[in-house]
Design an enzyme around this catalytic site. Structure first.
Site, PDB file in Angstrom:
ATOM      1  N   GLY A 106      36.726  42.011  43.367  1.00 34.94           N
ATOM      2  CA  GLY A 106      37.904  40.796  44.045  1.00 34.94           C
ATOM      3  C   GLY A 106      38.654  41.474  45.237  1.00 34.94           C
ATOM      4  O   GLY A 106      38.599  40.646  46.032  1.00 34.94           O
TER       5      GLY A 106
ATOM      6  N   ASN B 250      48.831  39.101  38.630  1.00 35.45           N
ATOM      7  CA  ASN B 250      48.150  40.152  37.811  1.00 35.45           C
ATOM      8  C   ASN B 250      49.183  40.815  36.954  1.00 35.45           C
ATOM      9  O   ASN B 250      48.961  41.286  35.999  1.00 35.45           O
ATOM     10  CB  ASN B 250      47.388  40.854  38.869  1.00 35.45           C
TER      11      ASN B 250
ATOM     12  N   GLN C  15      42.584  37.070  38.323  1.00 32.17           N
ATOM     13  CA  GLN C  15      43.116  37.170  36.939  1.00 32.17           C
ATOM     14  C   GLN C  15      42.800  35.843  36.190  1.00 32.17           C
ATOM     15  O   GLN C  15      42.956  35.882  34.838  1.00 32.17           O
ATOM     16  CB  GLN C  15      44.448  37.449  36.968  1.00 32.17           C
TER      17      GLN C  15
ATOM     18  N   SER D  75      36.469  38.354  40.084  1.00 35.39           N
ATOM     19  CA  SER D  75      35.900  39.594  39.700  1.00 35.39           C
ATOM     20  C   SER D  75      35.522  39.757  38.248  1.00 35.39           C
ATOM     21  O   SER D  75      36.090  39.288  37.265  1.00 35.39           O
ATOM     22  CB  SER D  75      36.967  40.679  39.919  1.00 35.39           C
ATOM     23  N   GLY D  76      33.959  40.394  38.213  1.00 32.44           N
ATOM     24  CA  GLY D  76      33.552  40.066  36.881  1.00 32.44           C
ATOM     25  C   GLY D  76      34.089  41.084  35.892  1.00 32.44           C
ATOM     26  O   GLY D  76      34.051  40.541  34.774  1.00 32.44           O
ATOM     27  N   HIS D  77      34.696  42.387  36.113  1.00 34.80           N
ATOM     28  CA  HIS D  77      35.209  43.188  35.073  1.00 34.80           C
ATOM     29  C   HIS D  77      36.528  42.578  34.386  1.00 34.80           C
ATOM     30  O   HIS D  77      37.046  43.233  33.558  1.00 34.80           O
ATOM     31  CB  HIS D  77      35.342  44.523  35.636  1.00 34.80           C
TER      32      HIS D  77
ATOM     33  N   THR E 240      21.708  45.068  49.876  1.00 34.38           N
ATOM     34  CA  THR E 240      20.685  44.774  48.667  1.00 34.38           C
ATOM     35  C   THR E 240      21.628  44.257  47.426  1.00 34.38           C
ATOM     36  O   THR E 240      22.768  45.153  47.127  1.00 34.38           O
ATOM     37  CB  THR E 240      19.929  46.124  48.403  1.00 34.38           C
TER      38      THR E 240
ATOM     39  N   CYS F 285      56.747  55.503  39.569  1.00 37.46           N
ATOM     40  CA  CYS F 285      56.135  56.457  39.164  1.00 37.46           C
ATOM     41  C   CYS F 285      54.593  56.208  38.814  1.00 37.46           C
ATOM     42  O   CYS F 285      53.496  56.956  38.903  1.00 37.46           O
ATOM     43  CB  CYS F 285      56.490  57.371  37.860  1.00 37.46           C
TER      44      CYS F 285
END
Lengths: 92, 392
Positions: B72, B152, B180, B200-202, B238, B326
């Protein structure tokens, strides 16, 4: 992420709470960056810190260092052992 | 250690069993470079074609409008930089929102240092971009509008179709970061007037390191990565065949299960939100109540800090995320939470819980019980809570 020592203080904070009718109360930090520590002190006539309590809004490190600071100052005299000095000397 | 309760599916998801199985042959059996001429490369080439089609179908696009990328962030960088570079003669003004992912915001800042002007649209307290404000921000030299499909952090769904309509009426290209949203809500590139879209794939039970950039057929796209004829000369390197195959399978599965999954997740999400708001005082829900991702619940617990909360949740096996300073590695809390108007001390007490189709009601019950105890314990420790209680 944190050392064992820090996690121990975070999970089992020493001297957390308030003191009724304390000799002094101090609050440092600011909400903007997310850390506020309040220290209550009970100091006797000889200037010895008899009791100390803290409350902290902040991350794990902030809570743990607050707890450590209270352990380090307990029994010390107010003079010659300022809280700031103690904080700087802490090995965390 | 407790049984793990994974509620950080906006960060990443578990690869689906069927996705993994479909990827496996492309590591050791059909490992040929799909760009090669010999017949051994045929299987890999065919598999990439199928994946491209699957990735396209999910957003009503054509396969030749899909470019495979490494994720992404690359897609966001590419879309914005390519348009900026290609249209710099026409103008150097870009419009985006204050709540974009850093892949968009930092790319815009990069361009600002190189002579481009960027307008960052404000959002309302629920995180919505105003189409009216967008319309007013368009100038003769505006070349690109980039507004995310869904946020997100707080899960708010943006009025993408309306934004696309305005962009096209005014002859401006429209990019949406759908990292998302892709596979989590219905998206249609044509109907929503989207020229460029990042995914994005994940985030949808596919592999990490595989993403797409959709680019409408008649929009010319300059390459970001040079050095080969892959992806019709637009993206050298590739092809990541197993990753691409996994992306395609994940997109296919997401398309098949979208309605059912959406309904199931939304019901559980609402259950979680209702319980937390009812049972933990001084808590607010961030983001839009209805127009939000089906798997996103985002709260602020007043008087406490997010990192402490995450550590204590972690000790009970619960994985969540926070926008506190944090946890973001910065001094300020999340830019999204500040953009919706939260004061710093409230923004620091944020918690994002994002569900998957594997999430169960029992897991959420366990999470709510843990939260009640942890929030209570941290408030006991908080000088802000003490001050509040004293005044009340």
């Amino acid at each position: 992420m944190y050392s064992e020592k820090v996690m121990d203080h975070f999970n089992h904070p020493r001297n957390m709470g308030e003191i009724e009718n304390p000799s002094g109360v101090g609050t440092v930090g600011n909400a903007k960056c997310g850390d506020i520590m309040r220290i209550y002190l009970d100091v006797d006539e000889a200037g010895v810190i008899q009791d100390v309590k803290f409350k902290t809004f902040g991350c794990g490190a902030a809570v743990a260092t607050s707890s450590m600071a209270t352990e380090l100052v307990k029994g010390k005299t107010v003079e010659g052992s300022s809280l700031t000095e103690v904080l700087f000397r802490m090995d965390v | 250690m407790n049984k793990r309760i994974y509620l950080d599916n906006a960060a990443t998801t578990r690869v689906h069993e069927e996705v993994l199985q479909e990827m496996m042959p492309y590591f050791r059996e059909n490992y040929a470079n799909p760009s090669a001429i010999y017949s051994f490369a045929g299987e890999a080439k065919k598999a990439v074609g199928i994946a491209r089609e699957r990735a396209a179908v999910l957003i009503g696009a054509k396969p030749n409008e899909i470019y495979f990328t490494a994720g992404g962030s690359e897609s966001d960088n590419w879309a914005i930089r390519a348009v900026a570079e290609r249209l710099q003669e026409k103008g150097r003004h870009i419009i985006t929102s204050r709540i974009e992912h850093h892949a968009v915001l930092h790319t815009c800042q990069y361009l600002e240092k190189r002579g481009y002007e960027v307008t960052y649209l404000d959002v309302d307290e629920e995180g919505k971009v105003s189409p009216e404000a967008l319309e007013k921000a368009i100038r003769p030299d505006t070349i690109l509008i980039s507004v995310m499909a869904a946020n997100n952090e707080i899960g708010t769904i943006e009025p993408v179709a309306r934004i696309g309509e305005i962009a096209h009426e005014r002859g401006v290209l429209f990019h949406t970061d759908a990292v998302q949203a892709y596979g989590h809500m219905p998206l249609h590139a044509e109907e929503m007037h989207i020229d460029l879209l990042s995914a994005s794939g994940h985030k949808l039970n596919g592999p990490k390191g595989a993403g797409i950039l959709y680019c409408r057929e008649n929009v010319r796209l300059h390459p970001l990565i040079h050095g080969g004829a892959q992806e019709r000369g637009r993206r050298a390197g590739t092809l990541n065949v197993p990753g691409i195959v996994g992306f395609g399978k994940a997109a296919a599965l997401a398309g098949e299960t979208l309605q059912e999954r959406h309904a199931k997740e939304a019901a559980l999400r609402d259950y979680l939100i209702d319980r937390v708001l009812a049972e933990i005082p001084y808590t607010r829900l961030n983001g839009h109540r209805q127009d939000r991702l089906s798997n996103n619940a985002h709260f602020c617990f007043r008087f406490i800090e997010g990192e402490s909360l995450l550590i204590l949740l972690d000790q009970r096996g619960i994985c969540g995320s926070s926008g506190s300073a944090c946890t973001s590695g910065a001094l300020d809390p999340s830019h999204v939470l500040l953009a919706i108007g939260l004061p710093h001390e409230i923004a620091h007490g944020s918690l994002r819980l994002t569900l998957s189709e594997e999430t169960t009601r029992e897991e959420l019950d366990g999470t709510v019980e843990a939260l009640k105890e942890i929030v209570g314990r941290l408030r006991e420790m908080s000088p802000l809570y003490e001050d509040f209680a004293r005044k009340a």
